[in-house]
Design an enzyme around this catalytic site. Structure first.
Site, short mmCIF file in Angstrom:
data_model
loop_
_atom_site.label_atom_id
_atom_site.label_comp_id
_atom_site.label_asym_id
_atom_site.label_seq_id
_atom_site.Cartn_x
_atom_site.Cartn_y
_atom_site.Cartn_z
N ASP A 14 0.86 -1.19 0.00
CA ASP A 14 0.00 0.00 0.00
C ASP A 14 0.90 1.24 0.00
O ASP A 14 1.68 1.45 0.93
CB ASP A 14 -0.90 -0.04 1.25
CG ASP A 14 -1.96 1.07 1.22
OD1 ASP A 14 -1.86 1.98 0.38
OD2 ASP A 14 -2.86 1.02 2.07
N ASP A 109 -3.13 2.17 -5.76
CA ASP A 109 -1.94 2.17 -4.91
C ASP A 109 -1.85 0.93 -4.04
O ASP A 109 -1.13 0.92 -3.05
CB ASP A 109 -1.94 3.42 -4.01
CG ASP A 109 -2.93 3.29 -2.87
OD1 ASP A 109 -4.01 2.72 -3.09
OD2 ASP A 109 -2.60 3.74 -1.77
N GLU A 110 -2.56 -0.11 -4.41
CA GLU A 110 -2.68 -1.21 -3.46
C GLU A 110 -2.82 -2.55 -4.18
O GLU A 110 -3.57 -2.66 -5.15
CB GLU A 110 -3.94 -0.97 -2.64
CG GLU A 110 -3.92 -1.55 -1.28
CD GLU A 110 -5.14 -1.06 -0.49
OE1 GLU A 110 -5.77 -1.90 0.13
OE2 GLU A 110 -5.45 0.15 -0.54
N1 DCP Z 1 -8.89 8.15 -2.02
C1 DCP Z 1 -10.02 8.91 -2.33
N2 DCP Z 1 -11.08 8.98 -1.44
C2 DCP Z 1 -11.01 8.31 -0.26
C3 DCP Z 1 -9.88 7.53 0.06
C4 DCP Z 1 -8.83 7.48 -0.86
O1 DCP Z 1 -10.07 9.51 -3.41
N3 DCP Z 1 -12.03 8.40 0.63
C5 DCP Z 1 -7.73 8.12 -2.98
C6 DCP Z 1 -6.66 9.11 -2.57
C7 DCP Z 1 -5.59 8.27 -1.94
C8 DCP Z 1 -5.72 6.94 -2.66
O2 DCP Z 1 -7.12 6.84 -2.99
O3 DCP Z 1 -4.30 8.85 -2.08
C9 DCP Z 1 -5.30 5.78 -1.80
O4 DCP Z 1 -6.10 5.69 -0.64
P1 DCP Z 1 -5.56 5.16 0.75
O5 DCP Z 1 -6.75 4.88 1.57
O6 DCP Z 1 -4.58 4.06 0.55
O7 DCP Z 1 -4.86 6.42 1.41
P2 DCP Z 1 -3.48 7.08 1.12
O8 DCP Z 1 -2.64 6.29 0.18
O9 DCP Z 1 -3.73 8.48 0.70
O10 DCP Z 1 -2.84 7.13 2.56
P3 DCP Z 1 -2.21 5.94 3.44
O11 DCP Z 1 -0.78 6.35 3.68
O12 DCP Z 1 -3.00 5.95 4.70
O13 DCP Z 1 -2.33 4.67 2.65
CA CA Z 2 -4.93 2.17 -0.46
CA CA Z 3 -2.24 4.12 0.43
#
Ligand code: DCP
Ligand code: CA
Ligand code: CA
Length: 356
Positions: A14, A109-110
């Site tokens: 992730d 991203d996952e």
């Molecule tokens: N995303 C979005 N709306 C959300 C959650 C996420 O558009 N409610 C998008 C933006 C994030 C991406 O998906 O950058 C990946 O989501 P993650 O939940 O993996 O969160 P992040 O990668 O941003 O942070 P983390 O470091 O907690 O994984």
């Molecule tokens: Ca994610």
């Molecule tokens: Ca993420």
């Protein structure tokens, strides 16, 4: 010394603060600063993600951009650049794909990988994890958090354990102990509604759920109670790559007394939408939201909305609320429900729809 994963080893990758990390990578002036990627604070936009610097102020995914602005007025607010994120995603997936025949890409991203063969002979799993993090960072310029465990549930929780830039390895046999101290909400498959139902019965930790009496669980929660208990015990047989085809995901609630208070109805919708959103997280997205209203006299209506693209997890609540505001007669409501359906089938289809 014995092998840490004698049977099955699953890896969950992730990327950290994905959208905002790409923005900070591409514009060095943004590094170390609170960066908030999402909709316009002036236009009822929603936060997609926030850099870790911005999270210190309480900014998080899914909140309104206006609220984020109040919490972090000096933050840098940016619109998403999906093309850039897709390109990064492709690069990272290209690093992962050769490692295993079973790669399940569950978000840009996952991903999950079944690395049983690879790690079946490897004692130094840590060295493998660190090397993979270096490879990912070389190709993408980003940090990733990795979790390795005996099943998908454990790997997913492990990758979240030491974010950002984390590596958590849970050797086979230790998954139950690893999961035991966590709140039930951390279990992949238990959303806010389930969390609340369990809390009403005095269960808030995985350990309590794991040791609950089975007959009692079935009495209170039906067979679902046993599924939850398996998760709490670290038991999960889901195969990597197995996309479950879902026709619809829904939640509904019958009120103890009919409700005619708009604010309360909105709050109920928000909670159900969040629950649906978290159960969708990672799966293929739906294109239709349906609202169900049953009035005090049992007449029941459903109203649908298909906005024309994919419905991201954080959009479910807004769409359901606008359906309520457009169609509710104002009479007291006995039952309220939300369903999402019309799921995108193919990954390619899904990607093109990100081009909003
Ligand atoms: N995303 C979005 N709306 C959300 C959650 C996420 O558009 N409610 C998008 C933006 C994030 C991406 O998906 O950058 C990946 O989501 P993650 O939940 O993996 O969160 P992040 O990668 O941003 O942070 P983390 O470091 O907690 O994984
Ligand atoms: Ca994610
Ligand atoms: Ca993420």
């Amino acid at each position: 010394m014995s092998l840490p994963f004698p049977r099955r080893a699953i890896l969950h990758v992730d990327l950290d603060a994905f959208y905002s990390s790409v923005e900070q990578r591409d514009n060095p002036a943004l590094r170390g600063k609170p960066v908030i990627v999402g909709g316009d604070p002036e236009q009822r936009g929603v936060v997609a993600t926030a850099s870790y610097e911005a999270r210190k102020y309480g900014v998080h995914s899914g909140m309104s951009s206006a609220a984020a602005k109040r919490l972090c007025a000096h933050g840098v607010f940016l619109r998403p650049r999906f093309d850039a994120y897709r390109a990064v995603s492709r690069g990272v997936m290209d690093v992962l794909a050769p490692l295993s025949g079973d790669l399940e890409r569950i978000a840009l991203d996952e991903a999950f990988l079944d690395v049983s063969t690879l790690l079946g002979h490897t004692l130094d799993v840590t060295e493998f994890g660190l090397e993979l993090k270096r490879e990912i960072s070389k190709i993408s310029g980003l940090t990733a958090s990795l979790g390795i465990g005996a099943n998908k549930l454990t790997a997913k929780i492990a990758s979240d354990h030491r974010k950002p830039d984390g590596l958590t390895i849970v050797p086979d046999g230790e998954q139950a102990a690893f999961i035991a101290p966590l709140p039930v909400r951390k279990l992949w498959g238990i959303g806010p509604v389930a969390e609340e139902r369990l809390a009403r019965e005095g269960i808030s930790l995985a350990s309590q759920l794991a040791s609950a009496e089975q007959e009692w669980l079935v009495q209170r929660f039906g067979m679902q109670g046993l599924e939850w208990q398996n998760l709490a015990r670290g038991i999960d047989d889901r195969a990597v790559g197995a996309e479950v085809k879902r026709r619809q995901v829904s939640r509904e609630e019958t009120f103890p007394q009919d409700v005619a208070d708009r604010a309360r109805l909105h709050a109920v919708l928000a909670r159900m939408a969040e629950d649906i959103g978290s159960s969708l997280d990672g799966g293929s997205p739906p294109r239709t939201v349906t609202l169900k209203i049953r009035y005090g006299d049992f007449t029941t209506y459903t109203r649908q909305q298909s906005p024309g693209g994919v419905i991201l997890p954080n959009m479910v609540g807004q769409l359901a609320t606008s359906l309520l505001d457009d169609h509710w007669t104002g009479s007291p409501i006995r039952l309220l429900g939300i369903a999402v359906s019309n799921f995108v089938e193919k990954q390619r289809d899904q990607l093109s729809l990100f081009e909003l």
